[in-house]
Structure formats: structure tokens, C-alpha cells
Scaffold this active site. Structure first.
Site, short mmCIF file in Angstrom:
data_model
loop_
_atom_site.label_atom_id
_atom_site.label_comp_id
_atom_site.label_asym_id
_atom_site.label_seq_id
_atom_site.Cartn_x
_atom_site.Cartn_y
_atom_site.Cartn_z
N HIS A 72 -3.08 -5.34 0.35
CA HIS A 72 -2.32 -5.95 1.46
C HIS A 72 -2.17 -7.03 1.45
CE1 HIS A 72 -1.98 -2.09 3.86
NE2 HIS A 72 -3.31 -1.70 3.31
N CYS A 99 0.52 -1.02 0.19
CA CYS A 99 0.18 0.04 0.07
C CYS A 99 0.87 1.51 0.08
CB CYS A 99 -0.94 -0.27 1.13
SG CYS A 99 -2.25 1.43 1.15
N GLU A 122 -0.84 -8.94 4.31
CA GLU A 122 -0.34 -8.99 4.92
C GLU A 122 -1.12 -9.23 6.03
OE1 GLU A 122 -0.05 -4.87 5.38
OE2 GLU A 122 0.35 -6.10 3.38
#
Length: 285
Positions: free
Chosen positions: A197, A103, A199
Site C-alpha cells: 500500500h 493490494c 498510498e
């Protein structure tokens, strides 16, 4: 392995995220990296904060990789926080340490290497980036190894890369955001990054939707706070029960998002295909 997590969130956003989902963006990265590489030594720094520094006696070149988190900072705005962020990223490039960003991390590497960032020309991506498609270069790139064409991924952003820096390679795009993944070489450094994202968990997606409810309504993505809550609750329920086919069907998601191993593919690929070989070349194997 020694990892440095650069938490791009300013203090207020950090605390808001922690109140919402129990972790700041940097703390999320720490948890995921420790699961991906058991025994890894992870350090968190906050380059947006005034006076933030590496631990005493440490240098960027002493780490095997640097990870850059998401952030609400707008890199086309000249502020003390954005200047500190860009300066930090330029130092990462100069150190030669491999880096990865999601991001705002991708946007930060772009600006630090001479590219441009702008408000999203087609609006925000909220919840999930849909139908991300690897480019010809991306289809054979190790960052996206294992990803089908197309695929979805968690995404929460209002800004986007307007122009990649010289020599960068576009790896993936979708209809809403032209730069979804890229490789950036600058100075001695090499960066792999994505606009989405890999993660974050589905619970964190739900938390982001709730934090941004007013903005989602203003942008016409929801009619009311109740609409946002209904959608967020379904996403959160799928986090708790990722095998629920009814919820996945209702949300239009598949295993690329619901399966944690597939969802985190880019992080594993970065560690395996860039960090590991670089570490060996440096004599740390």
C-alpha cells in the site's frame, strides 16, 4: 489530469475504515492523488455496490487513469460483489485507460485478465511487507524507479496472487508473498500494481492493526490485544514524528516507509512514466 478512483471496499468495510482512521480507502486515494497532482480532477466510484455507475455522460476512456483500492473481498469467492468488481476491471482493460492498483487492486487485475488468487500460502502480511526485492525485470522497470533492493512498504493482506495471467511480468517479491509487484497487459489495457500500500499513511497502518487485532492474535502474530495496541501506538507515533530515529529503529523501518515521498514512489512513477505519456498520445497533453 482526470483520475477515476475505484473503491473496492464493500459498504460495511468502508464505514469501518472511516470510523477507524477517518477515511475510506477511496478517500485516502483521493487525498494522495490531489497532493501528488495539484489541480487533478478526481472522481470516486464504488464498483462493488449494486447499481454503482460512472457519473452521467462519462466513460472509462475519458479518464487519464484508473486507480483501484484495497478491499477485504476474496476474489476466489463467487459473490455479487466480486462479479461486479471483476466486470468493472474487464471494462477498464477494454477501455485502454492506464490503471494502477494496490493490494486487492492487483488481485482484481489478475483475476480479470485470467490469473488466479488464493489465501496467502504463508499467512498474512500485517503492518509492513519486509525485504521486497525487485526481480531482474523489476529492477529496470519504471514502476519501481528509485526503490532500493530490498525495501519495505506498508502492507495489510491475507490473500495473494497465486498465478499471474498470461503475458504478465513479475516485478518484485519477498519471502512471504511471491507477487509483490507486477505489470499486466490485457486487451487494450495496461495495468501496473503492487500487493502493498504505497498510498496509506502510518496512521492508517496503525488503524488497520487495531481493526484486525483479534485476527492477529488468532494467527499468532500477537499474544494479546495489549501487544497489538503497543505496536500500533508506536507506528502511530512515528506517523506524527517521522524523524524519530528511536521509533524507526524499534520498528525496523527506514526512509522507504517513513518519508512520504519515498513511500508513494510507485504512484508517482505510474503517473509520470505511464499516465503522462499515454495522455500525450491521446492528444490531451
Amino acid at each position: 489530469m482526470r483520475f477515476l478512483v475505484a473503491e473496492s471496499e464493500p459498504r460495511q468495510a468502508r464505514e469501518a475504515r472511516r470510523e477507524s482512521v477517518g477515511r475510506s480507502s477511496g478517500e485516502t486515494y483521493l487525498k494522495v492523488l490531489e497532493a501528488l497532482v495539484p489541480g487533478a480532477r478526481c472522481t470516486r466510484v464504488k464498483p462493488a455496490d449494486a447499481g454503482a455507475e460512472l457519473p452521467s455522460g462519462e466513460a472509462l476512456a475519458g479518464y487519464d487513469a484508473v486507480f483501484l483500492t484495497g478491499s477485504p473481498l476474496h476474489l476466489y469467492q463467487e459473490t455479487p460483489e466480486t462479479r461486479r468488481e471483476v466486470g468493472f476491471m474487464q471494462a477498464v482493460f477494454a477501455s485502454g485507460t492506464p490503471s494502477f492498483g494496490s493490494c486487492a487492486g492487483l488481485q482484481l487485475a489478475t483475476v480479470a485478465a485470467g490469473g488466479r488468487v488464493r489465501p496467502g500460502a504463508r499467512g498474512r502480511e500485517a503492518g509492513f511487507a519486509r525485504r521486497i526485492t525487485p526481480t531482474d525485470s523489476g529492477a529496470g522497470h519504471p514502476l519501481l524507479r528509485g526503490r532500493p533492493s530490498p525495501y519495505d512498504a506498508p502492507a495489510v493482506h491475507t490473500d495473494e496472487v497465486e498465478a499471474l495471467p498470461p503475458g504478465a511480468v513479475l516485478l518484485a517479491a519477498n519471502r512471504l508473498t511471491r507477487v509483490q509487484a507486477a505489470e499486466i497487459r490485457h486487451g487494450a489495457g495496461l495495468f501496473w500494481g503492487v500487493q502493498y500500500h504505497p498510498e496509506i499513511s502510518l496512521a492508517e497502518v496503525a488503524g488497520a492493526l487495531r481493526r484486525q487485532a483479534d485476527d492477529l492474535i488468532q494467527d499468532g502474530l500477537a499474544r494479546s490485544g495489549e501487544d497489538v495496541e503497543t505496536y500500533a501506538a508506536q507506528v502511530e507515533a512515528l506517523h506524527r514524528e517521522p524523524d524519530r530515529r528511536d521509533l524507526a529503529w524499534r520498528l525496523g523501518l527506514d526512509e522507504e516507509v517513513t518519508d512520504v515521498r519515498r513511500r508513494t514512489a510507485e504512484l508517482r512513477n505510474f503517473i509520470e512514466h505511464l499516465v503522462g505519456p499515454t495522455r500525450s498520445e491521446r492528444g490531451r497533453g
